[in-house]
Design a protein around this motif. Structure first.
Motif, mmCIF file in Angstrom:
data_model
loop_
_atom_site.group_PDB
_atom_site.id
_atom_site.type_symbol
_atom_site.label_atom_id
_atom_site.label_comp_id
_atom_site.label_asym_id
_atom_site.label_seq_id
_atom_site.Cartn_x
_atom_site.Cartn_y
_atom_site.Cartn_z
ATOM 1 N N LYS A 110 8.235 7.338 17.442
ATOM 2 C CA LYS A 110 8.197 6.632 18.680
ATOM 3 C C LYS A 110 8.086 5.326 18.530
ATOM 4 C CE LYS A 110 4.993 7.827 21.443
ATOM 5 N NZ LYS A 110 4.125 8.549 22.624
ATOM 6 N N VAL A 159 11.032 3.324 17.019
ATOM 7 C CA VAL A 159 11.967 2.972 18.176
ATOM 8 C C VAL A 159 11.391 2.080 19.008
ATOM 9 C CG1 VAL A 159 13.177 3.941 19.960
ATOM 10 C CG2 VAL A 159 12.905 5.366 18.123
ATOM 11 N N LYS A 160 10.130 1.806 19.512
ATOM 12 C CA LYS A 160 9.680 0.662 20.374
ATOM 13 C C LYS A 160 9.621 -0.519 19.458
ATOM 14 C CE LYS A 160 6.159 3.333 22.828
ATOM 15 N NZ LYS A 160 4.747 3.325 23.260
ATOM 16 N N ILE A 200 10.603 7.453 27.132
ATOM 17 C CA ILE A 200 10.774 8.230 26.060
ATOM 18 C C ILE A 200 10.696 9.731 26.526
ATOM 19 C CG2 ILE A 200 9.855 8.850 23.949
ATOM 20 C CD1 ILE A 200 8.846 5.956 23.546
ATOM 21 N N CYS A 248 18.046 8.158 19.409
ATOM 22 C CA CYS A 248 17.642 7.398 18.354
ATOM 23 C C CYS A 248 17.313 8.016 17.001
ATOM 24 C CB CYS A 248 16.321 6.448 18.762
ATOM 25 S SG CYS A 248 16.493 5.673 20.287
ATOM 26 N N VAL A 269 15.593 8.618 13.577
ATOM 27 C CA VAL A 269 14.475 7.844 12.732
ATOM 28 C C VAL A 269 14.281 8.817 11.681
ATOM 29 C CG1 VAL A 269 12.168 7.315 12.924
ATOM 30 C CG2 VAL A 269 13.511 7.386 15.024
ATOM 31 N N VAL A 304 13.980 3.503 11.954
ATOM 32 C CA VAL A 304 15.226 3.623 12.946
ATOM 33 C C VAL A 304 16.422 3.890 11.794
ATOM 34 C CG1 VAL A 304 16.814 2.789 14.463
ATOM 35 C CG2 VAL A 304 14.256 2.738 15.003
ATOM 36 N N PHE A 325 21.165 4.542 16.369
ATOM 37 C CA PHE A 325 21.196 4.919 17.859
ATOM 38 C C PHE A 325 22.709 5.527 18.329
ATOM 39 C CE2 PHE A 325 17.325 2.939 17.939
ATOM 40 C CZ PHE A 325 17.052 2.109 19.075
#
Length: 207
Positions: A58, A61-62, A148, A180, A182, A191, A194
């Motif tokens: 998570k 991705v951020k 998310i 996404c 990962v 990542v 996408f």
């Protein structure tokens, strides 16, 4: 009358004992103040170090979305694993179980060395990077994570983070669900792609 005096004497003794206990606690805290301070600092350092070392899917991705929104190409690439992108792009969705073994095999090939050499050459060309970043900044766009929705492990070392992505361009807004992908390697996550709702890669044009 004598009983009242005895009662008051007992109450006074209790108060004295409680005050004495409180004073001992205060004295103990004062005596151990340095040790307590060191322990608190150690806890803070551990939290900071863990945040630096551990990057969840998570968080990866951020980081990527924030870097893209800031037109920071170096941070975008730093939050990615280009070899992971290359391997995943060669697999169909029903082959994702093979991702990790394919990734490890790819890293032992000359193609991997060529890919990383090309990537490093690109990152070393500071003028080209600055020019590309300036062009991105000139575009009136914004990309933010609205929500998310899900984080799911789909195979060994491979996660899918489903997000609601809000895109703004020239005052026009569009919100879409994006998958996404990962890769988790040790304590860090990167990542690797996408994909929009139709399954098309949003990063394909970058490489």
């Amino acid at each position: 009358m004598e009983e009242n005096k005895d009662q008051k004497a007992v109450e006074a003794e209790v108060i004295k004992e409680n005050t004495s206990s409180t004073n001992k606690v205060v004295e103990f805290i004062k005596a151990k103040k340095l040790i307590i301070g060191v322990i608190i600092i150690a806890i803070i350092l551990i939290i900071v170090i863990v945040n630096l070392i551990v990057v969840s899917p998570k968080e990866a991705v951020k980081k990527f979305v924030k870097a893209f929104d800031n037109a920071d190409l170096e941070k975008m690439v730093d939050s990615m694993d280009v070899a992971g992108f290359y391997v995943l792009s060669g697999l169909d969705e029903d082959e994702y179980d093979d991702f990790w073994s394919e990734y490890k095999d790819f890293k032992d090939t000359s193609d991997y060395e060529d890919l990383m050499d090309n990537m490093n050459d690109t990152l070393d060309d500071k003028d080209a990077l600055e020019e590309a970043e300036d062009q991105l900044k000139d575009l009136d766009y914004s990309m933010k994570i609205d929500k998310i929705k899900e984080v799911k492990k789909i195979s060994s070392h491979l996660y899918r983070v489903k997000i609601k992505l809000k895109l703004t361009y020239d005052d026009e807004e569009d919100t879409q669900t994006v998958n996404c992908y990962v890769m988790k390697d040790g304590t860090k996550s990167y990542v690797i792609d996408f994909k929009n709702s139709s399954g098309s890669s949003l990063l394909n044009s970058m490489f």
